[in-house]
Design an enzyme around this catalytic site. Structure first.
Site, PDB file in Angstrom:
ATOM      1  N   HIS A  43       0.864  -1.183   0.000  1.00 17.57           N
ATOM      2  CA  HIS A  43       0.000   0.000   0.000  1.00 17.57           C
ATOM      3  C   HIS A  43       0.903   1.237   0.000  1.00 17.57           C
ATOM      4  O   HIS A  43       1.146   1.840   1.041  1.00 17.57           O
ATOM      5  CB  HIS A  43      -0.913  -0.013   1.225  1.00 17.57           C
ATOM      6  N   GLU A  74      -2.538  -1.639  -3.215  1.00 16.29           N
ATOM      7  CA  GLU A  74      -3.634  -0.859  -2.652  1.00 16.29           C
ATOM      8  C   GLU A  74      -3.279   0.624  -2.678  1.00 16.29           C
ATOM      9  O   GLU A  74      -2.107   0.988  -2.597  1.00 16.29           O
ATOM     10  CB  GLU A  74      -3.882  -1.253  -1.195  1.00 16.29           C
ATOM     11  N   HIS A 195      -7.902  -5.743   7.235  1.00 15.82           N
ATOM     12  CA  HIS A 195      -7.645  -4.717   8.235  1.00 15.82           C
ATOM     13  C   HIS A 195      -7.830  -5.297   9.636  1.00 15.82           C
ATOM     14  O   HIS A 195      -8.941  -5.647  10.042  1.00 15.82           O
ATOM     15  CB  HIS A 195      -8.521  -3.466   8.088  1.00 15.82           C
TER      16      HIS A 195
END
Length: 244
Positions: A43, A74, A195
């Site tokens: 990410h 991401e 997450h």
């Protein structure tokens, strides 16, 4: 079976704290792949405080020729991010509504207010051949709207699931995630999750039918420090292999 994608952001953060190339992100990707992991997630953020553009390119070069291994990138769909996706062409791109400088992801996209913003972005990404996943809260109306877009998958934002895992109202929360996942599949969307998932809470989450992939980084890296990479990856893969 649910695929495990290991997020390497914390490896890059540790490297960047000393200003040299140890630990090496590509080397750790290889270690995880050798242990049986079939996905690597990164990410990158605009300030490159952990994953850099060069990391994305290097990991793309590593993974592209590997059969059965996927790279998931991401990020917030800025012009810089979109150009990175066009250059690397990862197997999967997960769009996340992070603001610049945001510490970590904390919500999904709102198609009520962001559908028009996302439409040309999704169309542009389709041209790269990447699979497109959109970060989403477990909200049935959001799922319905996401299904009308060009997204291929949603990634359910699982912070609430993890936060309430040992609380009295967790069963109700779990039911909302399951309802969102099942509706998404009925409407033609595949489902990922991520997450704050960890070894303690993952088994129940992947008992939801049809969860194709989980992306796990922060907790997994901590668990590796505590228990060792081999043991931790083995435990995660065992959980994923027995998913619904």
């Amino acid at each position: 079976m649910t695929a495990l994608s290991v997020n390497l952001n914390k490896i890059a953060l540790l490297r960047n704290s000393r200003g040299h190339d140890e630990p090496n992100v590509v080397a750790f990707a290889k270690k995880f792949i050798d242990l049986g992991v079939t996905g690597i997630t990164i990410h990158p953020r605009p300030d490159e405080r952990h994953i850099t553009r060069q990391d994305a390119i290097d990991l793309g070069n590593l993974i592209a020729p590997l059969k059965g291994i996927e790279l998931n990138i991401e990020g917030y769909p800025s012009e810089e991010f979109l150009q990175l996706i066009e250059a690397v062409k990862p197997d999967q791109t997960t769009l996340v509504p992070d603001l610049p400088g945001q510490l970590t992801s904390d919500h999904g996209f709102d198609f009520n207010t962001q559908a028009e913003f996302l439409a040309p972005i999704l169309s542009r990404l389709k041209q790269t051949g990447t699979r497109i996943s959109v970060f989403l809260d477990p909200d049935l109306e959001q799922v319905k709207m996401a299904a009308k877009s060009d997204a291929d998958r949603i990634e359910l934002y699982t912070e609430e699931y993890a936060r309430t895992f040992i609380s009295a109202d967790h069963d109700e929360v779990h039911q909302r995630y399951q309802a969102a996942a099942l509706l998404a599949q009925e409407l033609g969307l595949a489902v990922n999750g991520g997450h704050d998932l960890n070894l303690n809470n993952l088994k129940k989450f992947v008992s939801i039918p049809g969860i194709l992939e989980v992306s796990i980084g922060h907790a997994l890296i901590i668990e590796c420090l505590e228990q060792g990479m081999n043991s931790v990856v083995e435990q995660y893969l065992a959980i994923c292999q027995h998913s619904a």
